[in-house]
Enzyme design. Structure first.
Site, PDB file in Angstrom:
ATOM      1  N   ARG A  79      29.411 -10.746  27.873  1.00  0.00           N
ATOM      2  CA  ARG A  79      27.877 -11.003  27.193  1.00  0.00           C
ATOM      3  C   ARG A  79      26.709 -10.197  28.118  1.00  0.00           C
ATOM      4  O   ARG A  79      25.543  -9.878  27.632  1.00  0.00           O
ATOM      5  CB  ARG A  79      27.614 -12.416  27.167  1.00  0.00           C
ATOM      6  CG  ARG A  79      26.217 -12.788  26.642  1.00  0.00           C
ATOM      7  CD  ARG A  79      25.865 -14.216  25.989  1.00  0.00           C
ATOM      8  NE  ARG A  79      26.755 -15.217  26.688  1.00  0.00           N
ATOM      9  CZ  ARG A  79      26.419 -15.677  27.810  1.00  0.00           C
ATOM     10  NH1 ARG A  79      25.129 -15.572  28.492  1.00  0.00           N
ATOM     11  NH2 ARG A  79      27.001 -16.776  28.239  1.00  0.00           N
ATOM     12  N   TYR A  89       8.544  -1.960  10.531  1.00  0.00           N
ATOM     13  CA  TYR A  89       9.863  -1.871   9.555  1.00  0.00           C
ATOM     14  C   TYR A  89       9.854  -3.526   8.976  1.00  0.00           C
ATOM     15  O   TYR A  89       9.176  -4.433   9.752  1.00  0.00           O
ATOM     16  CB  TYR A  89      10.935  -1.908  10.460  1.00  0.00           C
ATOM     17  CG  TYR A  89      12.331  -1.940   9.997  1.00  0.00           C
ATOM     18  CD1 TYR A  89      12.882  -1.361   9.143  1.00  0.00           C
ATOM     19  CD2 TYR A  89      13.009  -3.430  10.390  1.00  0.00           C
ATOM     20  CE1 TYR A  89      14.116  -1.739   8.664  1.00  0.00           C
ATOM     21  CE2 TYR A  89      13.976  -3.642   9.896  1.00  0.00           C
ATOM     22  CZ  TYR A  89      14.776  -2.824   9.102  1.00  0.00           C
ATOM     23  OH  TYR A  89      16.150  -3.274   8.594  1.00  0.00           O
ATOM     24  N   ASP A 139       8.846   1.868  18.232  1.00  0.00           N
ATOM     25  CA  ASP A 139      10.103   1.925  17.686  1.00  0.00           C
ATOM     26  C   ASP A 139      10.335   3.625  17.190  1.00  0.00           C
ATOM     27  O   ASP A 139       9.633   3.908  16.434  1.00  0.00           O
ATOM     28  CB  ASP A 139      10.078   1.008  16.122  1.00  0.00           C
ATOM     29  CG  ASP A 139      11.349   1.030  15.369  1.00  0.00           C
ATOM     30  OD1 ASP A 139      12.187   2.139  15.644  1.00  0.00           O
ATOM     31  OD2 ASP A 139      11.611   0.062  14.784  1.00  0.00           O
ATOM     32  N   LYS A 143      21.318   3.531  12.868  1.00  0.00           N
ATOM     33  CA  LYS A 143      20.912   4.829  11.775  1.00  0.00           C
ATOM     34  C   LYS A 143      21.432   6.104  12.716  1.00  0.00           C
ATOM     35  O   LYS A 143      22.484   6.423  12.674  1.00  0.00           O
ATOM     36  CB  LYS A 143      19.239   4.645  11.707  1.00  0.00           C
ATOM     37  CG  LYS A 143      18.718   3.382  11.459  1.00  0.00           C
ATOM     38  CD  LYS A 143      19.203   2.947  10.154  1.00  0.00           C
ATOM     39  CE  LYS A 143      18.801   1.330   9.915  1.00  0.00           C
ATOM     40  NZ  LYS A 143      17.609   0.939  10.004  1.00  0.00           N
TER      41      LYS A 143
HETATM   42  C1  LIG Z   1      16.783  -0.193  10.475  1.00  0.00           C
HETATM   43  C2  LIG Z   1      15.483  -0.293  11.328  1.00  0.00           C
HETATM   44  C3  LIG Z   1      15.358  -1.363  12.292  1.00  0.00           C
HETATM   45  C4  LIG Z   1      16.347  -2.374  12.318  1.00  0.00           C
HETATM   46  O1  LIG Z   1      17.778  -2.174  12.746  1.00  0.00           O
HETATM   47  P1  LIG Z   1      19.164  -2.916  12.257  1.00  0.00           P
HETATM   48  O2  LIG Z   1      20.048  -2.125  13.113  1.00  0.00           O
HETATM   49  O3  LIG Z   1      19.201  -2.877  11.090  1.00  0.00           O
HETATM   50  O4  LIG Z   1      18.714  -4.475  12.891  1.00  0.00           O
HETATM   51  C5  LIG Z   1      14.299  -1.235  12.969  1.00  0.00           C
HETATM   52  N1  LIG Z   1      13.415  -0.173  12.954  1.00  0.00           N
HETATM   53  C6  LIG Z   1      13.336   0.795  12.036  1.00  0.00           C
HETATM   54  C7  LIG Z   1      12.502   1.769  11.907  1.00  0.00           C
HETATM   55  C8  LIG Z   1      14.527   0.783  11.243  1.00  0.00           C
HETATM   56  O5  LIG Z   1      14.946   1.730  10.420  1.00  0.00           O
END
Ligand SMILES: *Cc1c(COP(=O)(O)O)cnc(C)c1O
Length: 403
Positions: A59, A112, A184, A209
């Site tokens: 963890r 997001y 982000d 992604k």
């Molecule tokens: C998909 C996404 C997230 C969230 O990520 P997950 O892996 O789905 O929890 C956050 N920020 C952006 C810009 C995203 O495209």
């Protein structure tokens, strides 16, 4: 040469794996072990108290997960990195670890969807003061930050209209009042944009992604100033949103081809954006690489590539979108983005499904908008595919007559 000074294509492959693993293995082992054994109690105690390197319990840390963390650390030019079970794990742990009662966060309307739910539905319940600004109104953001702010949270390019915010300018404003700057960087990837070099303190990604790149594993990463990363890491250890070895392996494997994929996707997206922009049935194309995009100048200054996310609308409206999207052959009609395969969907059924059409209009999201994530397929095939699907869409003149 030190990996720290390697180019990104080299770092993607070698970071975290410059030494052979157990038994001379040249690819990282998937260490599914939950716990780690010691013969020597003094050594165990030294690792448990952080005085020596090693692992105690998965963890907290895990050898496979560490490989992935090291790749993102080097690619973003960060002091330290940690990871999470999903991108939302990275975002929520960062915000909850660094904010608290009486603290103030300033952010953007266009973050997001999950992030804006944190800002609107959850953080205020913990007496965090949240202010969301019009995304590209830099003067308003600077003014809100100047009133006093503990954390400035940015995202650029944004979802789904690819708005661009000036990281350097806003980070400078935040640092004047001692705020921490978090970016982000999911849409841009570390190949196209490095927010730490523009003054951010922390960068996070949904590794689900582009970093993974194959839509087969979920994860999140955070990197930046050591002291801040450690504060979030200590919260995540206890909060428990840890990344597992198997998805960490898949993401680290995906990251080895990150530069190759991103360079190709950048180039394909530029061609597709120009093709769509010139098409008589297409209304608007949102892509920061187009000279007509309002954020183009800032994108040129802070990004080394424009990425492969775009969105566009059809002159014939949402009814035409319902014909057009299912006619595409080399596209999954699905949520998510950043995969080797092209993905498309309307924000009104995917990322922004929870909003009303008025709220979408406020964010400048037309009802007929299509978000398109360009994959690594041959770009001529993708354009031919768009061409045949656009051919069945009614002429804008007909749409006007029947409107
Ligand atoms: C998909 C996404 C997230 C969230 O990520 P997950 O892996 O789905 O929890 C956050 N920020 C952006 C810009 C995203 O495209």
């Amino acid at each position: 040469m030190d990996i720290q000074h390697a180019q990104k294509g080299t770092a993607s492959v070698w970071a975290g794996e410059t030494e052979p693993f157990a038994d001379g293995a040249t690819t990282p082992p998937i260490v599914n072990s939950v716990t780690y054994a010691y013969h020597d109690l003094d050594e165990w105690h030294a690792v448990a108290t952080g005085r020596a390197d090693g692992h105690i319990y998965s963890r907290n840390t895990n050898p496979t997960v560490r490989v992935l963390e090291e790749k993102i650390r080097v690619l973003e030019g960060a002091e330290a990195a940690t990871s999470f079970s999903t991108g939302m794990g990275a975002i929520s742990n960062t915000l909850f670890a660094l904010l608290g009662p009486g603290k103030r966060v300033v952010s953007l309307n266009d973050t997001y969807g999950g992030t804006s739910r944190l800002f609107l539905d959850f953080l205020p319940g913990y007496q965090v003061n949240v202010t969301l600004c019009e995304t590209t109104n830099h003067e308003q953001i600077e003014a809100e930050v100047a009133k006093g702010c503990d954390l400035l949270y940015l995202e650029t390019p944004t979802n789904p209209t690819l708005k661009i915010v000036d990281i350097q300018r806003l980070a400078a404003a935040a640092h004047r009042v001692g705020a921490v700057v978090v970016v982000d960087n999911t849409f841009a990837t570390p190949i196209n944009q490095n927010p730490l070099r523009l003054g951010a303190d922390l960068v996070l990604h949904s590794a689900t992604k582009f970093l993974c790149g194959h839509s087969d594993a979920m994860g999140g990463v955070l990197c930046g100033k050591k002291e801040l990363v450690e504060r979030v890491f200590r919260f995540r250890e206890i909060n428990g949103a840890s990344l597992q070895a198997e998805p960490a392996y898949l993401i680290a494997r995906g990251m080895k081809t990150l530069e190759l994929r991103i360079e190709r996707q950048n180039a394909s997206a530029m061609r597709i954006a120009r093709y769509l922009n010139d098409h008589p049935k297409v209304e608007t194309v949102f892509f920061p690489g187009l000279e007509t995009h309002p954020g183009h100048a800032i994108a040129c200054a802070q990004m080394t590539g424009f990425g492969s996310m775009m969105s566009f609308s059809l002159k014939a409206g949402y009814d035409a979108v319902k014909q057009f999207l299912p006619a595409l052959r080399f596209v999954h009609l699905a949520a998510s983005l950043g995969s080797v395969s092209t993905l498309a969907g309307p924000p009104r059924t995917t990322s922004h499904v929870e909003l009303t059409s008025e709220q979408r209009a406020q964010l400048g999201i037309p009802e007929g908008l299509i978000r398109y994530s360009v994959g690594i397929e041959n770009v001529d095939d993708l354009i031919a595919d768009l061409e045949q699907a656009l051919a069945i869409v009614p002429e804008p003149a007909d749409a006007l007559l029947t409107a």
